[in-house]
Design a protein around this motif. Sequence first.
Motif, short mmCIF file in Angstrom:
data_model
loop_
_atom_site.label_atom_id
_atom_site.label_comp_id
_atom_site.label_asym_id
_atom_site.label_seq_id
_atom_site.Cartn_x
_atom_site.Cartn_y
_atom_site.Cartn_z
N VAL A 1 0.84 -1.19 0.00
CA VAL A 1 0.00 0.00 0.00
C VAL A 1 0.88 1.25 0.00
O VAL A 1 1.98 1.26 0.55
N GLU A 2 0.36 2.31 -0.61
CA GLU A 2 1.07 3.59 -0.67
C GLU A 2 0.75 4.38 0.59
O GLU A 2 -0.15 5.22 0.60
N LEU B 1 9.86 4.07 -3.23
CA LEU B 1 8.45 3.86 -3.49
C LEU B 1 7.60 4.24 -2.28
O LEU B 1 8.07 4.22 -1.14
N ARG B 2 6.34 4.54 -2.54
CA ARG B 2 5.44 4.97 -1.46
C ARG B 2 5.04 3.84 -0.53
O ARG B 2 4.38 4.09 0.49
N SER B 3 5.43 2.63 -0.86
CA SER B 3 5.16 1.49 0.02
C SER B 3 6.38 1.10 0.83
O SER B 3 6.38 0.07 1.50
N GLN B 4 7.43 1.90 0.81
CA GLN B 4 8.67 1.58 1.51
C GLN B 4 9.00 2.61 2.58
O GLN B 4 8.63 3.78 2.47
N PRO C 1 -1.27 -3.97 -6.79
CA PRO C 1 -1.20 -2.90 -7.80
C PRO C 1 0.20 -2.31 -7.87
O PRO C 1 0.99 -2.40 -6.93
N ALA C 2 0.52 -1.69 -8.99
CA ALA C 2 1.79 -0.99 -9.14
C ALA C 2 1.87 0.15 -8.13
O ALA C 2 0.88 0.84 -7.89
N ILE C 3 3.04 0.32 -7.57
CA ILE C 3 3.24 1.35 -6.57
C ILE C 3 3.99 2.53 -7.19
O ILE C 3 4.98 2.35 -7.89
N ARG C 4 3.53 3.73 -6.89
CA ARG C 4 4.16 4.93 -7.44
C ARG C 4 5.39 5.32 -6.62
O ARG C 4 5.51 4.97 -5.44
N VAL C 5 6.29 6.06 -7.25
CA VAL C 5 7.44 6.58 -6.53
C VAL C 5 6.98 7.71 -5.61
O VAL C 5 5.93 8.33 -5.83
N SER D 1 11.98 -0.91 -10.86
CA SER D 1 11.59 -1.29 -9.50
C SER D 1 10.15 -1.78 -9.49
O SER D 1 9.24 -1.12 -8.98
N PRO D 2 9.89 -2.96 -10.06
CA PRO D 2 8.52 -3.47 -10.10
C PRO D 2 8.06 -3.95 -8.73
O PRO D 2 8.87 -4.17 -7.83
N GLY D 3 6.77 -4.13 -8.60
CA GLY D 3 6.23 -4.65 -7.35
C GLY D 3 6.13 -3.58 -6.29
O GLY D 3 5.96 -2.40 -6.57
N GLN D 4 6.25 -4.01 -5.03
CA GLN D 4 6.02 -3.12 -3.90
C GLN D 4 7.31 -2.56 -3.31
O GLN D 4 7.28 -1.84 -2.32
N GLY D 5 8.44 -2.90 -3.92
CA GLY D 5 9.71 -2.36 -3.44
C GLY D 5 10.76 -3.44 -3.30
O GLY D 5 10.45 -4.63 -3.26
#
Length: 398
Positions: free
Chosen positions: A43-44, A66-69, A116-120, A137-141
């Motif tokens: 999740v972002e 990424l916004r999930s990291q 879903p794809a995660i945005r930077v 950087s595919p995936g969640q990070g």
Amino acid sequence: MDAVSGGTTISDEMAEEAESHDLLTLGIEEEYILVDADEPRGVEAVERVVDLVPDEIRGSVQHEYLRSQIEVASPPQLELSGLFEAMRTLRAEVAGAAERAGTRLLAVGTGPAAGPAIRVLDRPRYHRMREHYGDLSPGQGMCGTHVHVSIPDAETGVLVLNHLRPWLPVLHAATTNSPLFGGHDTGYASWRSMMWERWPTVGPTPYLESLDEYETLVKDLEKTGAMFDEGMLYWYARLSANYPTVEIRMGDVTPTLDDAMLLAALARALVATLLRDVHAGIPAPQVPHPLLMAAHWRAAHDGLEGVAVDLATREPRPAWRLMRQLFDHVRPELDRHGDLEIATVLMGRLRAHGTGAARQRAILAQSGSVADVVDWLAAATKGDTGNSGAAPRQPVTS
């Protein structure tokens, strides 16, 4: 990220104690993934989580690509017990902030479940990286552990990097913790390693004769566009751009603090051992770069549960035998730094329960559910799994 301590510098007292006893300080950075509270998908939510982090640790918590990291960095420490307490606090407080934000914190190399794809993150540097390098950087990070060990000066540090090269594949194998991606087993103990290697400056550190050659190569790589600056030098070991340390950075983030502390203790003892070789004028082994790349590939594929490449003999050997060999090689420095007893215990636990990759696969084999793997990772990250590293409701051995 390059910070060892989120802005915290080593105290004068600690520096004097380290110098008087010829001891090395160390620090750790860990990157984590945020997933939904009820589902295993990323999740972002990093900005919400950072806002909820307690003020007293805010300086040690940072955003990531990424916004999930999210990332934490310990203050530098002389004693392993101090590092453990610092990291236990950081993990617990950030995990608590994540829960208050409706998410969970996972210490895992890459997101195990599909999502879903995660945005930077909305930062100019990250947008520039996304535009220039594309979808690397595919995936969640992709989340790693970075261990910083102090060195007397940068010139000596380059020589230490040369000596480190043949030892890092076994530490790579010991930290494997990303076998799952997109909801299935990838066949690799560290799938993060395979994705990470697509970045142009990721890989084993080249053999370099001097600090001047190191700095010249950094500038040349910047000119090519392969990296913007020294912060994007993603070699498996490098000189920190901001601190007087060697930074060892090839491994996945580990699920438990036990695993992280073992890595830190071994990394410091290894650097201290190699510093003695440097001072004695012992030349570093000249390992062919393609063979070194193959050894790291094998480490990412097998972890500690399979075969590794012995770079001294160029023969395949059981990975655990090489892990034991590394431990024995650095034993005097483990002892001198006061880490031998705890490192011996932690080594036994890792041997009994396996790497993070092995533990994830054991859970998946038992239940067939990636969600159960994510549940275990969330518990392990917070420290709710006990010494075994297995979730209380579902004990796992390997």
